[in-house]
Design a protein around this motif. Sequence first.
Motif, PDB file in Angstrom:
ATOM      1  N   VAL A 125      -8.870  35.844  25.790  1.00  0.00           N
ATOM      2  CA  VAL A 125      -7.753  34.924  25.542  1.00  0.00           C
ATOM      3  C   VAL A 125      -6.487  35.374  26.265  1.00  0.00           C
ATOM      4  O   VAL A 125      -5.612  34.555  26.577  1.00  0.00           O
ATOM      5  CB  VAL A 125      -7.514  34.768  24.015  1.00  0.00           C
ATOM      6  N   ARG A 126      -6.411  36.651  26.606  1.00  0.00           N
ATOM      7  CA  ARG A 126      -5.223  37.166  27.300  1.00  0.00           C
ATOM      8  C   ARG A 126      -5.125  36.679  28.744  1.00  0.00           C
ATOM      9  O   ARG A 126      -4.104  36.887  29.392  1.00  0.00           O
ATOM     10  CB  ARG A 126      -5.221  38.697  27.259  1.00  0.00           C
ATOM     11  N   ASN A 127      -6.152  36.035  29.240  1.00  0.00           N
ATOM     12  CA  ASN A 127      -6.137  35.496  30.605  1.00  0.00           C
ATOM     13  C   ASN A 127      -5.768  34.018  30.650  1.00  0.00           C
ATOM     14  O   ASN A 127      -5.767  33.418  31.720  1.00  0.00           O
ATOM     15  CB  ASN A 127      -7.511  35.686  31.273  1.00  0.00           C
ATOM     16  N   TYR A 128      -5.475  33.429  29.494  1.00  0.00           N
ATOM     17  CA  TYR A 128      -5.236  31.988  29.423  1.00  0.00           C
ATOM     18  C   TYR A 128      -3.967  31.683  28.629  1.00  0.00           C
ATOM     19  O   TYR A 128      -3.511  32.497  27.828  1.00  0.00           O
ATOM     20  CB  TYR A 128      -6.414  31.282  28.742  1.00  0.00           C
ATOM     21  N   GLY A 129      -3.456  30.488  28.831  1.00  0.00           N
ATOM     22  CA  GLY A 129      -2.311  30.020  28.047  1.00  0.00           C
ATOM     23  C   GLY A 129      -1.116  30.946  28.155  1.00  0.00           C
ATOM     24  O   GLY A 129      -0.704  31.319  29.253  1.00  0.00           O
ATOM     25  N   SER A 130      -0.587  31.355  27.010  1.00  0.00           N
ATOM     26  CA  SER A 130       0.572  32.257  26.984  1.00  0.00           C
ATOM     27  C   SER A 130       0.174  33.703  27.243  1.00  0.00           C
ATOM     28  O   SER A 130       1.023  34.571  27.309  1.00  0.00           O
ATOM     29  CB  SER A 130       1.270  32.160  25.622  1.00  0.00           C
ATOM     30  N   LYS A 131      -1.124  33.938  27.360  1.00  0.00           N
ATOM     31  CA  LYS A 131      -1.696  35.276  27.602  1.00  0.00           C
ATOM     32  C   LYS A 131      -1.501  36.227  26.414  1.00  0.00           C
ATOM     33  O   LYS A 131      -1.666  37.421  26.518  1.00  0.00           O
ATOM     34  CB  LYS A 131      -1.146  35.892  28.888  1.00  0.00           C
ATOM     35  N   ASN A 132      -1.164  35.650  25.268  1.00  0.00           N
ATOM     36  CA  ASN A 132      -0.983  36.426  24.044  1.00  0.00           C
ATOM     37  C   ASN A 132      -2.286  36.407  23.256  1.00  0.00           C
ATOM     38  O   ASN A 132      -3.013  35.420  23.286  1.00  0.00           O
ATOM     39  CB  ASN A 132       0.167  35.829  23.229  1.00  0.00           C
ATOM     40  N   SER A 133      -2.561  37.473  22.531  1.00  0.00           N
ATOM     41  CA  SER A 133      -3.813  37.552  21.763  1.00  0.00           C
ATOM     42  C   SER A 133      -3.676  37.044  20.330  1.00  0.00           C
ATOM     43  O   SER A 133      -4.601  37.162  19.540  1.00  0.00           O
ATOM     44  CB  SER A 133      -4.324  38.996  21.748  1.00  0.00           C
ATOM     45  N   GLY A 134      -2.512  36.457  20.008  1.00  0.00           N
ATOM     46  CA  GLY A 134      -2.274  35.990  18.643  1.00  0.00           C
ATOM     47  C   GLY A 134      -2.943  34.659  18.332  1.00  0.00           C
ATOM     48  O   GLY A 134      -3.552  34.008  19.186  1.00  0.00           O
ATOM     49  N   ALA A 135      -2.804  34.239  17.085  1.00  0.00           N
ATOM     50  CA  ALA A 135      -3.499  33.056  16.572  1.00  0.00           C
ATOM     51  C   ALA A 135      -3.102  31.765  17.284  1.00  0.00           C
ATOM     52  O   ALA A 135      -3.948  30.900  17.518  1.00  0.00           O
ATOM     53  CB  ALA A 135      -3.251  32.921  15.070  1.00  0.00           C
ATOM     54  N   THR A 136      -1.832  31.605  17.644  1.00  0.00           N
ATOM     55  CA  THR A 136      -1.393  30.355  18.279  1.00  0.00           C
ATOM     56  C   THR A 136      -2.085  30.151  19.621  1.00  0.00           C
ATOM     57  O   THR A 136      -2.626  29.075  19.905  1.00  0.00           O
ATOM     58  CB  THR A 136       0.144  30.348  18.478  1.00  0.00           C
ATOM     59  N   ASN A 137      -2.088  31.187  20.452  1.00  0.00           N
ATOM     60  CA  ASN A 137      -2.744  31.063  21.757  1.00  0.00           C
ATOM     61  C   ASN A 137      -4.259  30.918  21.591  1.00  0.00           C
ATOM     62  O   ASN A 137      -4.899  30.172  22.331  1.00  0.00           O
ATOM     63  CB  ASN A 137      -2.413  32.256  22.657  1.00  0.00           C
ATOM     64  N   CYS A 138      -4.831  31.609  20.618  1.00  0.00           N
ATOM     65  CA  CYS A 138      -6.270  31.471  20.351  1.00  0.00           C
ATOM     66  C   CYS A 138      -6.603  30.041  19.932  1.00  0.00           C
ATOM     67  O   CYS A 138      -7.627  29.497  20.340  1.00  0.00           O
ATOM     68  CB  CYS A 138      -6.715  32.461  19.276  1.00  0.00           C
ATOM     69  N   TYR A 139      -5.751  29.439  19.126  1.00  0.00           N
ATOM     70  CA  TYR A 139      -5.948  28.052  18.685  1.00  0.00           C
ATOM     71  C   TYR A 139      -5.973  27.131  19.892  1.00  0.00           C
ATOM     72  O   TYR A 139      -6.831  26.254  20.011  1.00  0.00           O
ATOM     73  CB  TYR A 139      -4.817  27.671  17.726  1.00  0.00           C
ATOM     74  N   ARG A 140      -5.026  27.333  20.806  1.00  0.00           N
ATOM     75  CA  ARG A 140      -4.931  26.477  21.995  1.00  0.00           C
ATOM     76  C   ARG A 140      -6.096  26.703  22.961  1.00  0.00           C
ATOM     77  O   ARG A 140      -6.629  25.761  23.530  1.00  0.00           O
ATOM     78  CB  ARG A 140      -3.624  26.748  22.732  1.00  0.00           C
ATOM     79  N   VAL A 141      -6.455  27.967  23.165  1.00  0.00           N
ATOM     80  CA  VAL A 141      -7.435  28.324  24.201  1.00  0.00           C
ATOM     81  C   VAL A 141      -8.873  28.290  23.685  1.00  0.00           C
ATOM     82  O   VAL A 141      -9.773  27.799  24.369  1.00  0.00           O
ATOM     83  CB  VAL A 141      -7.111  29.725  24.787  1.00  0.00           C
ATOM     84  N   LEU A 142      -9.084  28.805  22.472  1.00  0.00           N
ATOM     85  CA  LEU A 142     -10.447  28.985  21.962  1.00  0.00           C
ATOM     86  C   LEU A 142     -10.865  27.902  20.966  1.00  0.00           C
ATOM     87  O   LEU A 142     -12.033  27.833  20.589  1.00  0.00           O
ATOM     88  CB  LEU A 142     -10.580  30.363  21.307  1.00  0.00           C
TER      89      LEU A 142
ATOM     90  N   LYS B 289      -9.762  25.209  17.406  1.00  0.00           N
ATOM     91  CA  LYS B 289      -9.203  25.208  16.052  1.00  0.00           C
ATOM     92  C   LYS B 289      -9.857  26.239  15.132  1.00  0.00           C
ATOM     93  O   LYS B 289      -9.177  27.018  14.470  1.00  0.00           O
ATOM     94  CB  LYS B 289      -9.367  23.803  15.473  1.00  0.00           C
ATOM     95  N   LYS B 290     -11.186  26.257  15.101  1.00  0.00           N
ATOM     96  CA  LYS B 290     -11.886  27.148  14.160  1.00  0.00           C
ATOM     97  C   LYS B 290     -11.604  28.616  14.462  1.00  0.00           C
ATOM     98  O   LYS B 290     -11.323  29.402  13.546  1.00  0.00           O
ATOM     99  CB  LYS B 290     -13.389  26.882  14.191  1.00  0.00           C
ATOM    100  N   ILE B 291     -11.683  28.987  15.728  1.00  0.00           N
ATOM    101  CA  ILE B 291     -11.428  30.387  16.091  1.00  0.00           C
ATOM    102  C   ILE B 291      -9.956  30.718  15.864  1.00  0.00           C
ATOM    103  O   ILE B 291      -9.618  31.810  15.379  1.00  0.00           O
ATOM    104  CB  ILE B 291     -11.869  30.680  17.536  1.00  0.00           C
ATOM    105  N   GLY B 292      -9.066  29.787  16.184  1.00  0.00           N
ATOM    106  CA  GLY B 292      -7.638  30.011  15.954  1.00  0.00           C
ATOM    107  C   GLY B 292      -7.327  30.288  14.493  1.00  0.00           C
ATOM    108  O   GLY B 292      -6.574  31.203  14.173  1.00  0.00           O
ATOM    109  N   ILE B 293      -7.942  29.520  13.614  1.00  0.00           N
ATOM    110  CA  ILE B 293      -7.741  29.732  12.171  1.00  0.00           C
ATOM    111  C   ILE B 293      -8.356  31.057  11.733  1.00  0.00           C
ATOM    112  O   ILE B 293      -7.766  31.800  10.939  1.00  0.00           O
ATOM    113  CB  ILE B 293      -8.308  28.547  11.359  1.00  0.00           C
ATOM    114  N   ALA B 294      -9.536  31.378  12.265  1.00  0.00           N
ATOM    115  CA  ALA B 294     -10.191  32.655  11.934  1.00  0.00           C
ATOM    116  C   ALA B 294      -9.325  33.833  12.377  1.00  0.00           C
ATOM    117  O   ALA B 294      -9.204  34.836  11.659  1.00  0.00           O
ATOM    118  CB  ALA B 294     -11.569  32.723  12.588  1.00  0.00           C
ATOM    119  N   VAL B 295      -8.700  33.716  13.544  1.00  0.00           N
ATOM    120  CA  VAL B 295      -7.813  34.782  14.040  1.00  0.00           C
ATOM    121  C   VAL B 295      -6.602  34.913  13.121  1.00  0.00           C
ATOM    122  O   VAL B 295      -6.204  36.027  12.764  1.00  0.00           O
ATOM    123  CB  VAL B 295      -7.381  34.502  15.495  1.00  0.00           C
ATOM    124  N   LEU B 296      -6.038  33.791  12.721  1.00  0.00           N
ATOM    125  CA  LEU B 296      -4.890  33.818  11.806  1.00  0.00           C
ATOM    126  C   LEU B 296      -5.253  34.533  10.504  1.00  0.00           C
ATOM    127  O   LEU B 296      -4.539  35.441  10.056  1.00  0.00           O
ATOM    128  CB  LEU B 296      -4.411  32.398  11.510  1.00  0.00           C
TER     129      LEU B 296
END
Length: 194
Positions: free
Chosen positions: A31-48, A50-57
């Motif tokens: 996920v650090r190679n995409y979007g904002s390049k941040n590993s947090g839940a918001t970027n995960c939600y956008r890149v990976l 909804k389900k993975i984003g919520i799981a990360v959160l």
Amino acid sequence: MLFIWLLILSYVIGAIPTGVWLGKILKNKDVRNYGSKNSGATNCYRVLGKKIGIAVLVGDVLKGFLPLLIASKYLPNKNLLIILGLVSILAHTYSVFIAFKGGKGVATSLGVFLYFIPKIIILLVAIFAMIVYFTKYISLGSVTVAILLPVFVFMMNDNFYLFLLSLIVSIFVIYRHKENILRLLNGTENKFNL
């Protein structure tokens, strides 16, 4: 010696790079190679998704909450637990597993303060949700809540060390959002849509 082991445990749990590991395992993406390049839940939600984003959160919140829950069985001293909470937050943002980089600390801070001051956190989450709902800016919600956290802790709690932790976390989260703040001021920040 027990406190040292609990410090290590808090760091190791806090340092688990939830977004990076879930992205690689479930989507074969860093996920650090995409979007904002941040590993947090918001970027995960956008890149990976909804389900993975919520799981990360959820995972990042638990990284702040679980070490304190475990340590509380062995440490009756609340002030020592506050130190462990700070370690968990720092571990999330400076993870040994990903070259001492990481997220911005919001979700893990949420987990830490959810343990100590759940009523205040419920209020702050409601404020965060309203800001995001009306503006569509996660970063604006995060920064606003970071500013309000020490104010609410000061007004509604009498533990000086918890107030100190809230002040440190507030400054730290705002600092970690400095690029988002500049984009908000320039009108170029990404909006968040469910």
